[in-house]
Design a protein around this motif. Structure first.
Motif, PDB file in Angstrom:
ATOM      1  N   ASP A 224       0.761  -1.061   0.100  1.00 61.41           N
ATOM      2  CA  ASP A 224       0.027  -0.081  -0.119  1.00 61.41           C
ATOM      3  C   ASP A 224       0.878   1.366  -0.080  1.00 61.41           C
ATOM      4  N   ARG A 225       0.258   2.386  -0.577  1.00 66.27           N
ATOM      5  CA  ARG A 225       1.071   3.541  -0.910  1.00 66.27           C
ATOM      6  C   ARG A 225       0.558   4.556   0.223  1.00 66.27           C
ATOM      7  N   GLN A 226       1.332   5.206   0.985  1.00 64.96           N
ATOM      8  CA  GLN A 226       0.909   6.117   2.067  1.00 64.96           C
ATOM      9  C   GLN A 226       0.712   7.513   1.071  1.00 64.96           C
ATOM     10  N   MET A 227      -0.395   8.065   1.279  1.00 63.39           N
ATOM     11  CA  MET A 227      -0.819   9.204   0.625  1.00 63.39           C
ATOM     12  C   MET A 227      -0.458  10.384   1.396  1.00 63.39           C
ATOM     13  N   PHE A 228      -0.843  10.552   2.722  1.00 68.28           N
ATOM     14  CA  PHE A 228      -0.790  11.797   3.317  1.00 68.28           C
ATOM     15  C   PHE A 228      -0.799  11.095   4.933  1.00 68.28           C
ATOM     16  N   ALA A 229       0.597  11.909   5.385  1.00 67.98           N
ATOM     17  CA  ALA A 229       0.845  11.592   6.972  1.00 67.98           C
ATOM     18  C   ALA A 229       1.454  12.985   7.629  1.00 67.98           C
ATOM     19  N   THR A 230       1.236  12.924   8.753  1.00 61.22           N
ATOM     20  CA  THR A 230       1.774  14.175   9.477  1.00 61.22           C
ATOM     21  C   THR A 230       2.624  13.592  10.625  1.00 61.22           C
ATOM     22  N   PRO A 231       3.910  13.156  10.468  1.00 59.76           N
ATOM     23  CA  PRO A 231       4.820  12.594  11.682  1.00 59.76           C
ATOM     24  C   PRO A 231       5.232  13.605  12.679  1.00 59.76           C
ATOM     25  N   ASP A 232       5.178  14.809  12.054  1.00 60.99           N
ATOM     26  CA  ASP A 232       5.634  16.028  13.076  1.00 60.99           C
ATOM     27  C   ASP A 232       4.325  16.329  13.946  1.00 60.99           C
ATOM     28  N   ARG A 233       3.206  15.905  13.748  1.00 62.44           N
ATOM     29  CA  ARG A 233       2.027  15.963  14.494  1.00 62.44           C
ATOM     30  C   ARG A 233       1.243  14.707  14.808  1.00 62.44           C
ATOM     31  N   PRO A 234       1.715  14.041  15.374  1.00 66.26           N
ATOM     32  CA  PRO A 234       1.230  12.375  15.686  1.00 66.26           C
ATOM     33  C   PRO A 234      -0.238  12.555  15.914  1.00 66.26           C
ATOM     34  N   LYS A 235      -0.839  13.646  16.612  1.00 65.24           N
ATOM     35  CA  LYS A 235      -2.115  13.531  17.172  1.00 65.24           C
ATOM     36  C   LYS A 235      -3.239  13.799  16.073  1.00 65.24           C
ATOM     37  N   LEU A 236      -2.798  14.280  15.144  1.00 67.21           N
ATOM     38  CA  LEU A 236      -3.709  14.477  13.910  1.00 67.21           C
ATOM     39  C   LEU A 236      -4.273  13.225  13.124  1.00 67.21           C
ATOM     40  N   ASN A 237      -5.550  13.162  13.095  1.00 68.55           N
ATOM     41  CA  ASN A 237      -6.343  12.382  12.558  1.00 68.55           C
ATOM     42  C   ASN A 237      -6.785  12.768  10.959  1.00 68.55           C
ATOM     43  N   HIS A 238      -6.693  11.896   9.984  1.00 68.67           N
ATOM     44  CA  HIS A 238      -6.780  12.280   8.574  1.00 68.67           C
ATOM     45  C   HIS A 238      -7.867  11.052   8.163  1.00 68.67           C
ATOM     46  N   VAL A 239      -8.812  11.749   7.398  1.00 66.89           N
ATOM     47  CA  VAL A 239      -9.865  11.021   6.475  1.00 66.89           C
ATOM     48  C   VAL A 239     -10.052  11.670   5.147  1.00 66.89           C
ATOM     49  N   ALA A 240     -10.190  10.795   4.188  1.00 60.10           N
ATOM     50  CA  ALA A 240      -9.925  11.207   2.979  1.00 60.10           C
ATOM     51  C   ALA A 240     -11.145  10.905   2.207  1.00 60.10           C
ATOM     52  N   GLU A 241     -11.506  11.523   1.102  1.00 58.10           N
ATOM     53  CA  GLU A 241     -12.711  11.622   0.277  1.00 58.10           C
ATOM     54  C   GLU A 241     -12.117  11.926  -1.319  1.00 58.10           C
ATOM     55  N   VAL A 242     -12.629  11.214  -2.367  1.00 60.01           N
ATOM     56  CA  VAL A 242     -12.397  11.520  -3.685  1.00 60.01           C
ATOM     57  C   VAL A 242     -13.664  12.197  -4.152  1.00 60.01           C
ATOM     58  N   THR A 243     -13.364  13.158  -5.007  1.00 62.85           N
ATOM     59  CA  THR A 243     -14.400  14.105  -5.550  1.00 62.85           C
ATOM     60  C   THR A 243     -15.155  13.449  -6.638  1.00 62.85           C
ATOM     61  N   GLU A 244     -16.207  13.921  -7.097  1.00 58.59           N
ATOM     62  CA  GLU A 244     -17.164  13.241  -8.291  1.00 58.59           C
ATOM     63  C   GLU A 244     -16.659  12.824  -9.227  1.00 58.59           C
ATOM     64  N   ASP A 245     -15.664  13.891  -9.903  1.00 55.58           N
ATOM     65  CA  ASP A 245     -14.824  13.611 -11.066  1.00 55.58           C
ATOM     66  C   ASP A 245     -13.794  12.713 -10.995  1.00 55.58           C
ATOM     67  N   GLY A 246     -13.223  12.320  -9.745  1.00 61.38           N
ATOM     68  CA  GLY A 246     -12.064  11.555  -9.571  1.00 61.38           C
ATOM     69  C   GLY A 246     -10.979  12.253  -9.515  1.00 61.38           C
ATOM     70  N   ARG A 247     -10.627  13.554  -9.547  1.00 58.93           N
ATOM     71  CA  ARG A 247      -9.607  14.303  -9.908  1.00 58.93           C
ATOM     72  C   ARG A 247      -8.846  14.340  -8.497  1.00 58.93           C
ATOM     73  N   TRP A 248      -9.557  14.871  -7.447  1.00 55.17           N
ATOM     74  CA  TRP A 248      -9.090  15.214  -6.352  1.00 55.17           C
ATOM     75  C   TRP A 248      -9.253  14.284  -5.125  1.00 55.17           C
ATOM     76  N   LEU A 249      -8.134  14.250  -4.298  1.00 56.32           N
ATOM     77  CA  LEU A 249      -8.278  13.448  -2.935  1.00 56.32           C
ATOM     78  C   LEU A 249      -8.345  14.688  -2.020  1.00 56.32           C
TER      79      LEU A 249
END
Length: 689
Positions: A224-249
């Motif tokens: 699996d490929r890591q898309m986004f992380a903040t190791p300098d801010r370990p308390k952050l949670n991250h949830v992703a969604e894809v736009t309807e046209d599929g272009r943006w995460l």
């Protein structure tokens, strides 16, 4: 209500733990009960003895078997989850009535024949393994779904082929608090996970370093490929969604339970593009309503405590919010795009209203609802003017509707049949004054033929910006059917009136929540709704904390109390699993100002010896890794050791269950049968044998 002899409580060993915090010595004699029941034999033995004590007592209560029989009848009705469209297919969960878990069905279009796709009832003999989150690929050919075992918040993700129903080889571990979003081509999906827990602390260790990953179908998780992380801010949670046209995460990052987000945009059309910050700083709520090309529509509280709709051109040199739908008097709770319309769900005095608007914000009509109830919107798209929504109320089971936003046409997609007459019950909204004069709403549910005071259950929550809105529960209907009254108070700390209502009941203002609850109890008795000596207090999670704190402050008001999966040790809640998030609402015990507030109301630390307490049935579960059961264990042990009268103070501990989600239907029915029988005895409600 006359008392009965106190059950012979087992001797719970008292430890010698004492800590000095900000100059105050704090005793914590039951610290050892924080240990995991799976790995500590002493805790396991304590649980065994306490469970037997509670079970033996409950088995003696009159009418308990009759309650369970009737509840099974009331629960045996067809239930539907919100459908999701993908390609030409429609996916939705459906429970025939008494199935422990709700299977997932698929059908080809609105007129298609439903086909069973996933039946989680076959996954475990005890029915405690559940189908949690799921998401179909845009073309409807594949489905990623989450498996939840024994009530834990941890998820295992799997993939199946929709046409054949075959489960693929994909197996993803350690997902938690995750969204699920498919790439436009259906070749893989995005999800969020934490690092694997170390040292056997699966159900207790703090949740840190969540990251967003991409899983390509047919590959091992190690690839699996890591898309986004903040190791300098370990308390952050991250949830992703894809736009309807599929272009943006779009990645939404937060640190606690507050709806305060940062937004990060990743261009999926440029594989090597660096993540770009769209909104910096954890200051406001942002929820993607939908997108049309490079224009993103958001529901936000930016300069709008009751929320509004703004649009952002994400490819502008300086992306700037542009107001589309301004803030109104009612709280804008949900929104989505359906075709060329915005579908807007508002809360007015904790009841739903639905309005339509054009994409430039002009009013385009309203949706007629049957009465006092709650709407939940399905996910709409710019390509399709139709969407699903659900509607339900206290006496009306949830039905699924199809709305054509272009024409305003509304039709019923699925509606259950029930074993009672909804017209036999009334739902009334009242308002009462709290200690400081604040006007607080409550819902009162009774039989239509009810006269005079009756044994009453008062339910509250009051926290985390969560709104208590009308919703159907067979358990509530049974209590009312038996002649009782059920009341839901919309205490401060919730989200019913926007940010000001939430802020009025958290941090240094938390006492307002307890004052609101106490005022509700006094109002019910004064108005002749609740019978004197016949009032019970109920709440779960943060509501369990509410019960513990209010009972400590006013034990004289209640005949019974049932705190469920509550946060009971306010000085150590941040040490376990998701507890660190809650500092947004509670404050930080390591800061003196917050400590003083928390110490003043912490249920575990403020049990008042020498006062006559109501009968109390604490409820928790051994696999609760949201509010770890040690909270309830310590609180119950302290209750039993205190000189607080001769009414029973017991703890009911469910096995192979968690904070609530995924609990099998049979266990839900058994728990309510126990609790209602307990409350009925101590409030004087006559239960038919």
């Amino acid at each position: 209500m006359p008392s009965s002899p106190t059950p012979p409580y087992p001797q719970t060993p008292r430890g010698t733990v004492r800590e000095t915090l900000f100059g105050e010595t704090i005793a914590d004699p039951y610290r050892w009960l924080e240990n995991d029941v799976r790995t500590d034999p002493q805790v396991r033995d304590w649980v065994t003895v306490q469970s037997k004590l509670a079970a033996d007592y409950l088995s003696t209560l009159p009418g308990r078997a009759a309650i369970e029989r009737r509840m099974k009848t009331l629960w045996d009705y067809e239930r539907f989850g919100l459908p999701e469209r993908a390609g030409k297919r429609i996916f939705y969960q459906r429970n025939t009535g008494l199935q422990n878990q709700s299977p997932l069905y698929v059908q080809e279009g609105a007129a298609g024949t439903p086909r069973l796709l996933i039946d989680p009832n076959a996954w475990a003999k005890d029915g405690a393994t559940a189908l949690a989150e799921w998401k179909a690929s845009d073309d409807g050919k594949r489905l990623v779904y989450a498996v939840q075992d024994g009530g834990t918040d941890w998820r295992t993700l799997k993939v199946l082929d929709v046409a054949t129903g075959a489960v693929q080889s994909d197996d993803v571990q350690w997902a938690k608090f995750t969204g699920l979003a498919w790439a436009k081509d259906g070749a893989g999906f995005f999800y969020s996970r934490f690092p694997a827990p170390e040292g056997g602390a699966t159900f207790q260790s703090l949740n840190l370093n969540q990251a967003v990953w991409y899983h390509a179908i047919g590959t091992p998780q190690s690839a699996d490929r890591q898309m986004f992380a903040t190791p300098d801010r370990p308390k952050l949670n991250h949830v992703a969604e894809v736009t309807e046209d599929g272009r943006w995460l779009l990645v939404r990052s937060s640190e606690g339970t507050d709806a305060r987000f940062e937004l990060t945009l990743i261009d999926l059309a440029a594989p090597k593009a660096a993540p770009r910050t769209l909104v910096r700083g954890l200051e406001n709520s942002w929820a993607l309503v939908g997108s049309v090309g490079q224009t993103f529509y958001f529901l936000t509280d930016l300069a709008a405590p009751r929320q509004r709709i703004v649009a952002i051109d994400v490819e502008a040199a300086t992306p700037t919010p542009r107001e589309i739908v301004p803030e109104g008097e009612a709280k804008l709770e949900e929104a989505t795009i359906a075709g060329d319309r915005l579908v807007l769900s508002y809360l007015r005095d904790a009841k739903s209203e639905v309005r339509l608007a054009t994409l430039d914000g002009r009013a385009a009509g309203t949706v007629a609802l049957p009465g006092i109830g709650t709407v939940m919107l399905g996910e709409g798209t710019h390509a399709d003017p139709t969407l699903f929504y659900s509607y339900g109320s206290y006496a009306v089971p949830t039905s699924i509707h199809t709305l054509d936003a272009a024409t305003g046409r509304d039709s019923v997609f699925r509606a259950p049949k029930v074993a009672f007459d909804p017209a036999a019950f009334t739902v009334e909204q009242r308002f009462y004054a709290s200690k400081d004069g604040t006007r607080v709403p409550m819902f009162v549910i009774r039989r239509k033929d009810a006269t005079g005071p009756a044994p009453t259950i008062l339910y509250g929550y009051g926290g985390f910006d969560i709104s208590l809105t009308p919703g159907f529960s067979p358990a509530v209907l049974q209590w009312v059917e038996m002649g009782g009254t059920y009341v839901v108070a919309n205490l401060r700390g919730g989200g019913e009136y926007g940010n000001a209502w939430h802020d009025g009941g958290r941090l240094a203002n938390k006492q307002n929540v307890f004052d609101d609850c106490i005022a509700a109890a006094e109002y019910l008795v004064a108005q002749g709704i609740a019978s004197k000596d016949g009032l019970a207090l109920s709440g779960r999670s943060n509501g369990g904390l509410l019960v513990g704190a209010v009972v400590n402050q006013r034990p004289d008001l209640f005949a019974a109390a049932i705190p469920g999966v509550g946060v009971m040790d306010m000085l150590r809640f941040d040490r376990f699993t998701a507890g660190r998030y809650w500092v947004d609402d509670y404050g930080d015990p390591s800061k003196e100002a917050d400590f003083r507030v928390l110490r003043a109301y912490s249920p575990y630390h403020n049990i008042r010896a020498g006062k006559a307490y109501p009968a109390i049935m604490v409820a928790t579960a051994d696999t609760d890794d949201r509010v770890v059961p040690g909270h309830s264990f310590k609180y119950a042990a302290a209750l039993q050791a205190a000189d607080i009268g001769d009414k029973p103070h017991l703890i009911r501990i469910e096995t192979r269950a968690g904070h609530g989600s995924g609990k099998p239907t049979d266990k839900v029915i058994e728990e309510y049968a126990d609790l209602w029988a307990f409350v009925a005895k101590w409030t004087g409600l006559k239960v038919p044998e």
